[in-house]
Design a protein around this motif. Structure first.
Motif, PDB file in Angstrom:
ATOM      1  N   ALA A 106      17.132  24.227  -0.805  1.00 17.19           N
ATOM      2  CA  ALA A 106      18.293  25.059  -0.492  1.00 17.19           C
ATOM      3  C   ALA A 106      19.616  24.371  -0.812  1.00 17.19           C
ATOM      4  O   ALA A 106      20.619  25.029  -1.106  1.00 17.19           O
ATOM      5  N   LEU A 107      19.639  23.035  -0.746  1.00 19.66           N
ATOM      6  CA  LEU A 107      20.877  22.289  -0.991  1.00 19.66           C
ATOM      7  C   LEU A 107      21.032  22.015  -2.485  1.00 19.66           C
ATOM      8  O   LEU A 107      20.150  21.411  -3.102  1.00 19.66           O
ATOM      9  N   PRO A 108      22.135  22.441  -3.109  1.00 24.24           N
ATOM     10  CA  PRO A 108      22.325  22.168  -4.540  1.00 24.24           C
ATOM     11  C   PRO A 108      22.434  20.666  -4.809  1.00 24.24           C
ATOM     12  O   PRO A 108      22.874  19.892  -3.951  1.00 24.24           O
ATOM     13  N   ALA A 109      22.028  20.265  -6.001  1.00 22.40           N
ATOM     14  CA  ALA A 109      22.203  18.873  -6.412  1.00 22.40           C
ATOM     15  C   ALA A 109      23.699  18.600  -6.580  1.00 22.40           C
ATOM     16  O   ALA A 109      24.404  19.366  -7.242  1.00 22.40           O
ATOM     17  N   TYR A 110      24.182  17.503  -5.992  1.00 23.03           N
ATOM     18  CA  TYR A 110      25.618  17.237  -6.057  1.00 23.03           C
ATOM     19  C   TYR A 110      25.953  15.763  -6.310  1.00 23.03           C
ATOM     20  O   TYR A 110      27.129  15.398  -6.397  1.00 23.03           O
ATOM     21  N   ARG A 111      24.905  14.911  -6.461  1.00 26.35           N
ATOM     22  CA  ARG A 111      25.185  13.488  -6.653  1.00 26.35           C
ATOM     23  C   ARG A 111      23.992  12.802  -7.312  1.00 26.35           C
ATOM     24  O   ARG A 111      22.906  13.377  -7.436  1.00 26.35           O
ATOM     25  N   ARG A 112      24.206  11.581  -7.735  1.00 26.60           N
ATOM     26  CA  ARG A 112      23.167  10.737  -8.312  1.00 26.60           C
ATOM     27  C   ARG A 112      22.302  10.185  -7.175  1.00 26.60           C
ATOM     28  O   ARG A 112      22.819   9.739  -6.141  1.00 26.60           O
ATOM     29  N   LEU A 113      20.994  10.200  -7.366  1.00 28.24           N
ATOM     30  CA  LEU A 113      20.070   9.707  -6.343  1.00 28.24           C
ATOM     31  C   LEU A 113      19.420   8.415  -6.823  1.00 28.24           C
ATOM     32  O   LEU A 113      18.812   8.382  -7.903  1.00 28.24           O
ATOM     33  N   THR A 114      19.537   7.366  -5.992  1.00 31.36           N
ATOM     34  CA  THR A 114      18.983   6.069  -6.350  1.00 31.36           C
ATOM     35  C   THR A 114      18.596   5.328  -5.071  1.00 31.36           C
ATOM     36  O   THR A 114      18.811   5.840  -3.961  1.00 31.36           O
ATOM     37  N   VAL A 115      18.018   4.139  -5.211  1.00 26.59           N
ATOM     38  CA  VAL A 115      17.582   3.369  -4.041  1.00 26.59           C
ATOM     39  C   VAL A 115      18.767   3.150  -3.105  1.00 26.59           C
ATOM     40  O   VAL A 115      19.852   2.729  -3.523  1.00 26.59           O
ATOM     41  N   GLY A 116      18.550   3.459  -1.821  1.00 24.33           N
ATOM     42  CA  GLY A 116      19.603   3.326  -0.826  1.00 24.33           C
ATOM     43  C   GLY A 116      20.269   4.638  -0.455  1.00 24.33           C
ATOM     44  O   GLY A 116      20.954   4.729   0.566  1.00 24.33           O
ATOM     45  N   THR A 117      20.068   5.683  -1.276  1.00 25.16           N
ATOM     46  CA  THR A 117      20.645   6.993  -0.965  1.00 25.16           C
ATOM     47  C   THR A 117      19.858   7.644   0.170  1.00 25.16           C
ATOM     48  O   THR A 117      18.630   7.555   0.217  1.00 25.16           O
ATOM     49  N   GLU A 118      20.580   8.283   1.067  1.00 26.20           N
ATOM     50  CA  GLU A 118      19.950   8.994   2.174  1.00 26.20           C
ATOM     51  C   GLU A 118      20.544  10.395   2.293  1.00 26.20           C
ATOM     52  O   GLU A 118      21.719  10.593   1.996  1.00 26.20           O
ATOM     53  N   GLY A 119      19.727  11.348   2.733  1.00 24.28           N
ATOM     54  CA  GLY A 119      20.252  12.694   2.961  1.00 24.28           C
ATOM     55  C   GLY A 119      19.234  13.778   2.680  1.00 24.28           C
ATOM     56  O   GLY A 119      18.089  13.519   2.275  1.00 24.28           O
ATOM     57  N   THR A 120      19.679  15.020   2.894  1.00 29.67           N
ATOM     58  CA  THR A 120      18.806  16.183   2.718  1.00 29.67           C
ATOM     59  C   THR A 120      18.346  16.328   1.274  1.00 29.67           C
ATOM     60  O   THR A 120      17.216  16.751   1.012  1.00 29.67           O
ATOM     61  N   ASP A 121      19.221  15.985   0.315  1.00 32.61           N
ATOM     62  CA  ASP A 121      18.829  16.105  -1.090  1.00 32.61           C
ATOM     63  C   ASP A 121      17.696  15.134  -1.441  1.00 32.61           C
ATOM     64  O   ASP A 121      16.829  15.449  -2.259  1.00 32.61           O
ATOM     65  N   VAL A 122      17.696  13.956  -0.798  1.00 32.49           N
ATOM     66  CA  VAL A 122      16.592  13.018  -0.998  1.00 32.49           C
ATOM     67  C   VAL A 122      15.300  13.609  -0.449  1.00 32.49           C
ATOM     68  O   VAL A 122      14.234  13.545  -1.082  1.00 32.49           O
ATOM     69  N   LEU A 123      15.372  14.198   0.739  1.00 31.36           N
ATOM     70  CA  LEU A 123      14.193  14.834   1.331  1.00 31.36           C
ATOM     71  C   LEU A 123      13.660  15.929   0.414  1.00 31.36           C
ATOM     72  O   LEU A 123      12.440  16.036   0.198  1.00 31.36           O
ATOM     73  N   GLN A 124      14.554  16.755  -0.136  1.00 34.90           N
ATOM     74  CA  GLN A 124      14.122  17.806  -1.052  1.00 34.90           C
ATOM     75  C   GLN A 124      13.405  17.216  -2.271  1.00 34.90           C
ATOM     76  O   GLN A 124      12.358  17.718  -2.694  1.00 34.90           O
ATOM     77  N   LEU A 125      13.986  16.159  -2.841  1.00 34.16           N
ATOM     78  CA  LEU A 125      13.376  15.516  -3.998  1.00 34.16           C
ATOM     79  C   LEU A 125      11.969  15.025  -3.667  1.00 34.16           C
ATOM     80  O   LEU A 125      11.014  15.279  -4.411  1.00 34.16           O
ATOM     81  N   GLU A 126      11.834  14.332  -2.543  1.00 31.79           N
ATOM     82  CA  GLU A 126      10.538  13.770  -2.179  1.00 31.79           C
ATOM     83  C   GLU A 126       9.523  14.868  -1.852  1.00 31.79           C
ATOM     84  O   GLU A 126       8.324  14.726  -2.142  1.00 31.79           O
ATOM     85  N   GLN A 127       9.972  15.964  -1.263  1.00 30.81           N
ATOM     86  CA  GLN A 127       9.062  17.087  -1.006  1.00 30.81           C
ATOM     87  C   GLN A 127       8.534  17.654  -2.320  1.00 30.81           C
ATOM     88  O   GLN A 127       7.357  18.017  -2.426  1.00 30.81           O
ATOM     89  N   ASN A 128       9.388  17.722  -3.327  1.00 32.61           N
ATOM     90  CA  ASN A 128       8.963  18.223  -4.630  1.00 32.61           C
ATOM     91  C   ASN A 128       8.018  17.249  -5.321  1.00 32.61           C
ATOM     92  O   ASN A 128       7.007  17.668  -5.908  1.00 32.61           O
ATOM     93  N   LEU A 129       8.328  15.958  -5.264  1.00 31.11           N
ATOM     94  CA  LEU A 129       7.433  14.964  -5.857  1.00 31.11           C
ATOM     95  C   LEU A 129       6.045  15.040  -5.223  1.00 31.11           C
ATOM     96  O   LEU A 129       5.015  14.991  -5.907  1.00 31.11           O
ATOM     97  N   ASP A 130       6.033  15.164  -3.907  1.00 30.91           N
ATOM     98  CA  ASP A 130       4.766  15.275  -3.183  1.00 30.91           C
ATOM     99  C   ASP A 130       4.004  16.529  -3.598  1.00 30.91           C
ATOM    100  O   ASP A 130       2.792  16.491  -3.822  1.00 30.91           O
ATOM    101  N   ALA A 131       4.739  17.671  -3.715  1.00 26.07           N
ATOM    102  CA  ALA A 131       4.098  18.932  -4.098  1.00 26.07           C
ATOM    103  C   ALA A 131       3.545  18.868  -5.513  1.00 26.07           C
ATOM    104  O   ALA A 131       2.563  19.558  -5.838  1.00 26.07           O
ATOM    105  N   MET A 132       4.146  18.040  -6.376  1.00 26.85           N
ATOM    106  CA  MET A 132       3.681  17.917  -7.762  1.00 26.85           C
ATOM    107  C   MET A 132       2.595  16.849  -7.920  1.00 26.85           C
ATOM    108  O   MET A 132       2.141  16.580  -9.027  1.00 26.85           O
ATOM    109  N   GLY A 133       2.212  16.221  -6.800  1.00 25.16           N
ATOM    110  CA  GLY A 133       1.075  15.311  -6.830  1.00 25.16           C
ATOM    111  C   GLY A 133       1.402  13.832  -6.929  1.00 25.16           C
ATOM    112  O   GLY A 133       0.496  13.004  -7.074  1.00 25.16           O
ATOM    113  N   TYR A 134       2.665  13.458  -6.787  1.00 25.02           N
ATOM    114  CA  TYR A 134       3.042  12.040  -6.842  1.00 25.02           C
ATOM    115  C   TYR A 134       2.932  11.441  -5.440  1.00 25.02           C
ATOM    116  O   TYR A 134       3.270  12.088  -4.439  1.00 25.02           O
ATOM    117  N   THR A 135       2.481  10.213  -5.356  1.00 27.59           N
ATOM    118  CA  THR A 135       2.196   9.579  -4.067  1.00 27.59           C
ATOM    119  C   THR A 135       2.815   8.184  -4.012  1.00 27.59           C
ATOM    120  O   THR A 135       3.490   7.737  -4.937  1.00 27.59           O
TER     121      THR A 135
END
Length: 350
Positions: A106-135
């Motif tokens: 639901a949250l639009p992408a608005y910044r660069r994501l890298t090690v140390g970044t925290e927030g809802t957009d990181v959670l969204q990214l990780e939920q998608n990675l998990d759904a696509m089979g990455y572990t």
């Protein structure tokens, strides 16, 4: 006994109609004053569910349109076709041969994501990675080295540089799979940052209605509506979204218009599958009163001392009975009064 006087008055409560102004006759019996004559035209008091409805023009389509905006300057090297549906992991478009990938969120992408970044957009990214089979990482709101490792694996599968960093513009977050509505950007054309590449909608058919601001009372989130399709068949709908839009002035000297945009969801998608776009009639229920006593609006008489009444008759005599009015709708009015019940015969003034 005073004679009944007649005059036309206008009812303001939801349906203009004429009513007769009367003296209630024998003031010594205020509860049931006598009418002058037995009415010629009569009707029965009915008990029913009364609905105040309004029908507005609607357009069947795919709901609200959103723009996919380029975040970096470059050359458009790939765009989808209008009408194409895209799902998680698909390429939405490419700039300088670098794909922008559709992910859900639901949250639009608005910044660069890298090690140390925290927030809802990181959670969204990780939920998608998990759904696509990455572990190998924890699905939370923290971008860790484990997240970066999973991103690198994903980037390898996508055929792009394995940086472990999600650059702004490399993903498009949308609530679900999308349908390409239009593509203003052409392949091979240069595009600056923050320019629209394409417009998209959801993939579920919905009806859009634009109401006048004065009719905002009709736009209740979650309310049920009825949609008449081009073939005349009705289908049930529910108000999913309400927003205010400003329509630019059509010509110099005219003011812009403020409209209330209503998105109506259709649960029975099979019923609307034959149309990509179509004109519809949408019936809104502004208010509803269940199991109330009603009479035609024309049966009301305006009492000289104020308020309204009805002329109750048994066929041999009649009397005016004061009533309280409720909802006016479809030529009927809700009433309550002493001795008024379903089946009571009342007069309709000439």
């Amino acid at each position: 006994m005073r004679k009944a006087l007649t005059a036309v008055v206008v009812l303001a409560a939801g349906g203009a109609a004429s009513a007769f102004l009367v003296n209630r006759g024998d003031t010594g019996n205020a509860a049931s004053p006598a009418a002058q004559t037995v009415p010629i035209n009569t009707t029965k008091v009915t008990q029913q569910t009364l609905k105040d409805t309004e029908t507005e023009d609607g357009t069947l389509g795919f709901g609200a349109t959103s723009a996919a905006v380029n975040r970096v300057a470059g050359t458009v090297t790939g765009v989808p076709d209008s009408g194409q549906e895209l799902r998680r992991g698909n390429t939405v478009y490419s700039i300088d041969d670098k794909p922008t990938t559709l992910l859900y969120g639901a949250l639009p992408a608005y910044r660069r994501l890298t090690v140390g970044t925290e927030g809802t957009d990181v959670l969204q990214l990780e939920q998608n990675l998990d759904a696509m089979g990455y572990t190998g990482f924890t699905v939370d709101d923290e971008y860790t080295s484990a997240t970066a490792a999973a991103v690198e694996e994903w980037q390898d599968d996508r055929g792009v540089d394995e940086t472990g960093v999600v650059e702004l513009g490399s993903v498009l977050f949308a609530p679900g799979h999308i349908r390409v509505d239009s593509v203003p950007a052409a392949e091979g054309s240069p595009l600056g940052p923050n320019q629209p590449v394409l417009n998209y909608t959801g993939t579920t058919r919905a009806v859009t209605v634009r109401l006048d601001a004065a009719d905002q009372r009709l736009a209740t989130l979650g309310a049920a509506v009825s949609v008449a399709l081009p073939d005349g068949k009705p289908v049930s709908g529910k108000i999913q979204k309400v927003s205010t839009v400003v329509i630019p002035a059509e010509s110099p000297g005219k003011d812009p218009e403020t409209k209330v945009e209503v998105i109506v969801g259709i649960a029975n998608q099979k019923a609307v599958a034959a149309w990509t776009s179509a004109a519809t009639d949408v019936t809104f229920t502004a208010s509803e009163r269940k199991n109330v006593l009603t009479v035609p609006v024309a049966a009301l008489v305006a009492l000289r001392e104020g308020g309204f009444g009805v002329e109750v008759t048994d066929g041999t005599a009649s009397r005016y009975v004061p009533v309280k009015t409720g909802l006016f709708a479809s030529g009927q009015v809700e009433i309550t009064g002493t001795g008024i019940a379903a089946g009571t015969t009342v007069g309709i003034p000439k």
